[in-house]
Motif scaffolding. Sequence first.
Motif, PDB file in Angstrom:
ATOM      1  N   PHE A  30      60.004   0.857  43.413  1.00  0.00           N
ATOM      2  CA  PHE A  30      58.667   0.737  44.008  1.00  0.00           C
ATOM      3  C   PHE A  30      57.584   0.761  42.935  1.00  0.00           C
ATOM      4  O   PHE A  30      57.840   1.179  41.835  1.00  0.00           O
ATOM      5  CB  PHE A  30      58.437   1.870  45.014  1.00  0.00           C
ATOM      6  CG  PHE A  30      59.551   1.980  46.006  1.00  0.00           C
ATOM      7  CD1 PHE A  30      59.789   0.956  46.915  1.00  0.00           C
ATOM      8  CD2 PHE A  30      60.402   3.063  45.991  1.00  0.00           C
ATOM      9  CE1 PHE A  30      60.842   1.028  47.806  1.00  0.00           C
ATOM     10  CE2 PHE A  30      61.452   3.146  46.878  1.00  0.00           C
ATOM     11  CZ  PHE A  30      61.678   2.136  47.790  1.00  0.00           C
TER      12      PHE A  30
ATOM     13  N   ILE B 203      61.644  -1.742  53.862  1.00  0.00           N
ATOM     14  CA  ILE B 203      62.935  -1.391  54.466  1.00  0.00           C
ATOM     15  C   ILE B 203      63.634  -0.291  53.661  1.00  0.00           C
ATOM     16  O   ILE B 203      64.062   0.731  54.190  1.00  0.00           O
ATOM     17  CB  ILE B 203      63.848  -2.638  54.561  1.00  0.00           C
ATOM     18  CG1 ILE B 203      63.319  -3.595  55.640  1.00  0.00           C
ATOM     19  CG2 ILE B 203      65.303  -2.247  54.844  1.00  0.00           C
ATOM     20  CD1 ILE B 203      64.047  -4.935  55.703  1.00  0.00           C
ATOM     21  N   LEU B 204      63.686  -0.518  52.342  1.00  0.00           N
ATOM     22  CA  LEU B 204      64.406   0.425  51.497  1.00  0.00           C
ATOM     23  C   LEU B 204      63.695   1.776  51.428  1.00  0.00           C
ATOM     24  O   LEU B 204      64.333   2.829  51.528  1.00  0.00           O
ATOM     25  CB  LEU B 204      64.564  -0.162  50.092  1.00  0.00           C
ATOM     26  CG  LEU B 204      65.446   0.662  49.163  1.00  0.00           C
ATOM     27  CD1 LEU B 204      66.861   0.768  49.719  1.00  0.00           C
ATOM     28  CD2 LEU B 204      65.474   0.048  47.778  1.00  0.00           C
TER      29      LEU B 204
ATOM     30  N   SER C 251      61.352  -6.063  51.770  1.00  0.00           N
ATOM     31  CA  SER C 251      62.504  -5.350  51.210  1.00  0.00           C
ATOM     32  C   SER C 251      62.109  -3.940  50.784  1.00  0.00           C
ATOM     33  O   SER C 251      62.836  -2.980  51.024  1.00  0.00           O
ATOM     34  CB  SER C 251      63.055  -6.104  49.995  1.00  0.00           C
ATOM     35  OG  SER C 251      63.553  -7.360  50.370  1.00  0.00           O
ATOM     36  N   ARG C 252      60.944  -3.839  50.119  1.00  0.00           N
ATOM     37  CA  ARG C 252      60.488  -2.507  49.669  1.00  0.00           C
ATOM     38  C   ARG C 252      60.274  -1.587  50.864  1.00  0.00           C
ATOM     39  O   ARG C 252      60.633  -0.415  50.837  1.00  0.00           O
ATOM     40  CB  ARG C 252      59.191  -2.631  48.872  1.00  0.00           C
ATOM     41  CG  ARG C 252      59.392  -3.280  47.532  1.00  0.00           C
ATOM     42  CD  ARG C 252      58.247  -3.021  46.549  1.00  0.00           C
ATOM     43  NE  ARG C 252      58.632  -3.604  45.276  1.00  0.00           N
ATOM     44  CZ  ARG C 252      58.320  -4.840  44.902  1.00  0.00           C
ATOM     45  NH1 ARG C 252      57.565  -5.596  45.672  1.00  0.00           N
ATOM     46  NH2 ARG C 252      58.752  -5.313  43.748  1.00  0.00           N
TER      47      ARG C 252
ATOM     48  N   ARG D 238      58.678 -11.513  51.063  1.00  0.00           N
ATOM     49  CA  ARG D 238      60.051 -11.058  51.284  1.00  0.00           C
ATOM     50  C   ARG D 238      60.315  -9.769  50.511  1.00  0.00           C
ATOM     51  O   ARG D 238      60.923  -8.832  51.000  1.00  0.00           O
ATOM     52  CB  ARG D 238      61.009 -12.165  50.831  1.00  0.00           C
ATOM     53  CG  ARG D 238      62.471 -11.812  50.723  1.00  0.00           C
ATOM     54  CD  ARG D 238      63.161 -11.637  52.042  1.00  0.00           C
ATOM     55  NE  ARG D 238      63.084 -12.834  52.871  1.00  0.00           N
ATOM     56  CZ  ARG D 238      63.496 -12.874  54.145  1.00  0.00           C
ATOM     57  NH1 ARG D 238      64.002 -11.792  54.712  1.00  0.00           N
ATOM     58  NH2 ARG D 238      63.399 -13.991  54.833  1.00  0.00           N
ATOM     59  N   GLU D 239      59.818  -9.739  49.278  1.00  0.00           N
ATOM     60  CA  GLU D 239      60.070  -8.594  48.415  1.00  0.00           C
ATOM     61  C   GLU D 239      59.413  -7.329  48.968  1.00  0.00           C
ATOM     62  O   GLU D 239      59.987  -6.243  48.909  1.00  0.00           O
ATOM     63  CB  GLU D 239      59.514  -8.905  47.021  1.00  0.00           C
ATOM     64  CG  GLU D 239      60.421  -8.501  45.904  1.00  0.00           C
ATOM     65  CD  GLU D 239      60.219  -9.390  44.697  1.00  0.00           C
ATOM     66  OE1 GLU D 239      60.945 -10.397  44.598  1.00  0.00           O
ATOM     67  OE2 GLU D 239      59.317  -9.106  43.880  1.00  0.00           O
TER      68      GLU D 239
ATOM     69  N   TRP E 285      66.193  -2.262  60.276  1.00  0.00           N
ATOM     70  CA  TRP E 285      65.995  -3.700  60.477  1.00  0.00           C
ATOM     71  C   TRP E 285      66.935  -4.537  59.616  1.00  0.00           C
ATOM     72  O   TRP E 285      67.237  -4.190  58.488  1.00  0.00           O
ATOM     73  CB  TRP E 285      64.539  -4.077  60.165  1.00  0.00           C
ATOM     74  CG  TRP E 285      64.176  -5.336  60.892  1.00  0.00           C
ATOM     75  CD1 TRP E 285      64.392  -6.611  60.468  1.00  0.00           C
ATOM     76  CD2 TRP E 285      63.582  -5.434  62.185  1.00  0.00           C
ATOM     77  NE1 TRP E 285      63.969  -7.495  61.418  1.00  0.00           N
ATOM     78  CE2 TRP E 285      63.466  -6.804  62.495  1.00  0.00           C
ATOM     79  CE3 TRP E 285      63.135  -4.499  63.131  1.00  0.00           C
ATOM     80  CZ2 TRP E 285      62.919  -7.272  63.684  1.00  0.00           C
ATOM     81  CZ3 TRP E 285      62.588  -4.953  64.310  1.00  0.00           C
ATOM     82  CH2 TRP E 285      62.486  -6.340  64.581  1.00  0.00           C
ATOM     83  N   LYS E 286      67.417  -5.658  60.201  1.00  0.00           N
ATOM     84  CA  LYS E 286      68.245  -6.604  59.436  1.00  0.00           C
ATOM     85  C   LYS E 286      67.522  -7.944  59.404  1.00  0.00           C
ATOM     86  O   LYS E 286      67.069  -8.433  60.436  1.00  0.00           O
ATOM     87  CB  LYS E 286      69.598  -6.824  60.114  1.00  0.00           C
ATOM     88  CG  LYS E 286      70.387  -5.550  60.381  1.00  0.00           C
ATOM     89  CD  LYS E 286      71.268  -5.190  59.213  1.00  0.00           C
ATOM     90  CE  LYS E 286      72.093  -3.944  59.514  1.00  0.00           C
ATOM     91  NZ  LYS E 286      72.690  -3.364  58.305  1.00  0.00           N
ATOM     92  N   GLY E 287      67.450  -8.545  58.261  1.00  0.00           N
ATOM     93  CA  GLY E 287      66.860  -9.886  58.155  1.00  0.00           C
ATOM     94  C   GLY E 287      65.351  -9.881  58.256  1.00  0.00           C
ATOM     95  O   GLY E 287      64.693  -8.883  57.969  1.00  0.00           O
TER      96      GLY E 287
END
Lengths: 431, 431
Positions: free
Chosen positions: B431, B242-243, B239-240, B235-236, B198-200
Motif C-alpha cells: 500500500f 480488496i487486499l 486490488s488494494r 484495477r490496481e 469480492w471476486k473479480g
Amino acid sequence: MTDYSSAIEKYTPSSEERKKLSSISDKARDFIDSYCSSEGIDADAVLVGSVAKGTNLKGADLDLFIRFDRKYSRKEMETLGLDIGHKVLSNGIERYAEHPYVTGFMEGVKLDLVPCYRILPGQKKVSSVDRTPLHTEYVKTNLDRSQLSDVLLLKVFAKSIGVYGSEVTTSGFSGYICEILVIEYGSFVNVLKTFAGWKGSFKLGKNEYVGKFRDPVIIIDPVDDDRNAAAAISRENLSRMILASKLFLKGKEKDFFNLERPMGPFKRDDRGTAIRIFSVPRPDLIDDVIYPQALRMKNSICSILEREGFEPMDSEVEVSDRVRILIECRRDRPPAFVLHRGPPVDSDNVLDFIETWRHRDVLRGPYIKEDRLYIDLKGGRKSIEEAVLGDIGPLNIGKSLNRYKREIGIESPDLSAEDPLLQRFLARGLF
Amino acid sequence: MTDYSSAIEKYTPSSEERKKLSSISDKARDFIDSYCSSEGIDADAVLVGSVAKGTNLKGADLDLFIRFDRKYSRKEMETLGLDIGHKVLSNGIERYAEHPYVTGFMEGVKLDLVPCYRILPGQKKVSSVDRTPLHTEYVKTNLDRSQLSDVLLLKVFAKSIGVYGSEVTTSGFSGYICEILVIEYGSFVNVLKTFAGWKGSFKLGKNEYVGKFRDPVIIIDPVDDDRNAAAAISRENLSRMILASKLFLKGKEKDFFNLERPMGPFKRDDRGTAIRIFSVPRPDLIDDVIYPQALRMKNSICSILEREGFEPMDSEVEVSDRVRILIECRRDRPPAFVLHRGPPVDSDNVLDFIETWRHRDVLRGPYIKEDRLYIDLKGGRKSIEEAVLGDIGPLNIGKSLNRYKREIGIESPDLSAEDPLLQRFLARGLF
C-alpha cells in the motif's frame, strides 16, 4: 531443370563394379550354402540390401543374410552364425546390432554377414532383421527396371540435403523408404511433387494402420502392416524434404545432386550470446546407442540452464571421439532478479502468500500490480559452469554417460576456432 | 481489532472547526444570494461536498456552488459566475476544470466557488458539475447520522492505503463513493467485509445499468442510472482495497488509520537492470490534464524500448515540477541478435520468404527448425538514449507534451540517490 543423366552417370556403379559385387556375393553365398549342407545346418545365404535390389549407388557394401530354420534357439543361431561368418571372412570382426554379426572385407568390398531366421510374409518375426529378406523380395517384385534410376536419383537427392539414412544420428529416409516411395508414386519427380505439395505430417498406407502411429512420417511397411517403416524420420527431416522438393521443382537451387558440397558460407560475428561446448568421453558403443543418450544429456543440461535463468536458445550435438554438445544461451550470467508472480488478490490464499514472503530476503515486495501480487526475488549468482556441474548430479543423462557426469568438460569456444561442431552451428542453413 | 474511537477522534473536525466552517459558508452564501437578488440574477448558492454532508475530515475545504437558472447561456453563466466569485473572494484566482471557477481563502479556509445549472433529479445536466448538488442531497437524505463516523473511517482507511481520491493521479475512491458504499452496506466493517470477499470486478447497481460498463469498479450513481460513479477507480486500487480489507479483518496489519506512515523499508541492492528516468518540463496545467499525457509518454517510450529489445519491465510516473517517468529495462544493450520466425515449410509463401532473406545481411539462416524456417538477424546496436531520442519523433506523447519531445532528459539514476520517484519505485509494497 537439372540434368538427370549426368547425376545418374556420376553415382551409378560401373559395369565392372557390378560384376565384382556379383562375383563376390556369389562366392560368399556358395561357400555358406555348401558349408551348411556339409555340416548338416538348416540354413542358407541370401543377398539383401541395395545390391540385391539393383538400387545401389557407387561404392555400396554387400549384405548377406544367413537364414536359419526356426528350430534353432536364438543362442544356437548366434553361435553358428558367428562361426560361419568367421569361416567366410578370415579378417572379420564381430559387431553387435540386435544380435552379433561378422563384418569384414573381401577383395576390397565391405561385407556384412548377418544371421537371421527364415520367415514368410505375415509370419511372426523373432528379431527385426528377419524382415529384411522380405523387404528385398518386395522391392525386387514391385520395382520396375525402368524405375531403378528414379530410386538412385531420390537417394542422391536425399543424401545431398542431409536426410538419407535411418541411423539415429541422421533420423532420415532409408533406402527402403526411397524404394517404397518410387513404387508408390511412380517416379523420382512424382515423389518430389508429392512432398512439395504436402501439408502437415506425411502419411502413406491404409487409414486403419496409419491411425495407429503418431510419428511425423508414417509409411506402413508393405510386408508388415503393424510397422511404420518411416518411424526413424524426424520432423525436421520431413521439413527438409518438403522444402527441398519445392525448391527443386521451381529450379531454385543450383545443385541437388552434388554430394561433395562444401559447408555454406558463414559468419563468425559476435552473436552476443553465451556459447558453451559440454563434452564427455565417448563410450565404446555404436552411434545408435550413444546418440539418444547424448540428446538426453543435452536436455538435462538445458533444463538446468533454463531453471537458472541463462535462457538456452539453440544447440547442436556431435558424437565422434567424444560426445560433444554445443548450447547457446541468451546470457552468461543469470539475471540479478527474478519476477515472481503471486496469486490474484481476490484468491483465498493471498494472505498465506504474504505471510510466507513478508519476512524472507526479497529484493522488493510483495506488491500489487493490476489484480495480482508480485515479488522481486534476488536472482542466482552462479556461472553456467557452476550451475551445470553443481546440479547435474541427480539427473539421468543416459546409461552409458552417467558415469562421466562429474567430469563434464565445459569450454567457451572462440568463434574463430576451426571446430567442426562450432562451424556446423554457425553455418546452419537450409540443408 | 483496531481501536476505532481513537481514529475517529483523530480525524473528526473539532466543534470549533465545524462552527467556523458553518459560519464562513453561511456568510458566503448569504452574500451571493442577496447579491443575485439585488442584481436580478436568477441564481442561488448551495453548499455541497463533504462539509455539507457532515462527512468531512479535519481540514476540509468548502465547496459552494452557484446554481443558475437554465435560461442563461453557458457563456453568460460563466461570466456571471466568475464575476460573483471575485466579489466574494477579493484574493480569489480563476481555475479551469470543466468550466472556469474562482478559488481563494476566507478566514484561512479554502473556498471554491463553482457556477453550475440548477437541475432536478432525472433532468438532463448541461455540465457534470450540475449533478453535484444532487449528490449532496442524496447523501443528506440517505445517510443516517449514526453512519457519519463509518464514512469517516472508510475515507481514512482508503487514504491510508493510498486509494482515496478520484483525481486521475490517484484513480481511487472518491468521498461520494465512500458514502454510497456505507449507505449500501450499512457500516464501515460491512463495506470491508464486502470487499474482502469480492471476486473479480466490483459491481453495485441494477444489472441492466451495470451491464453497460466495462470498468474494474462499477457503482451506478444513485442520482443518474447512466453514470458509473466509480469509473475513476483503477484495477490496481480495487486490488488494494480488496487486499487491505482482508488484512484488516484478519487483524494482520498494525495500523490502517495512520495517515502519516513513513515509506516502508527498501533495498538499494543492484537490481541488475537498466533504470532510466525520462523527463520533460511540466506544462502549466492541472494534474488531471497532464497525468494522462504522462502515461501516454510512458507508453510511447516503452513501445520503443520493447521494439529495440531492451525489454522494459516496470515503471513509475511522477507529475510535479517536471513530468518524470522511471522505466526499468531488463537490459541496457539490445541483444546482438534477434530470432526471426519464418513460415512453416509446408506453407505456400515459404519460397518467397527464402527469396526475400537469402541475400540480406543476416547473421545465420534461413534454416529449418522443426517444421518452420528461422533466421538469426543482427540486433540493434543503439543505446537506450539513442533509441528513444531517435525514434520518439513521429509518436504522439500528448497534446501538451509533444513540444518537448526533442528535449527529453534521460538520466541513469544512482540507486543510492535521494530521489522520491526512485525511492517510491524501490519501496513499492502493498500500500
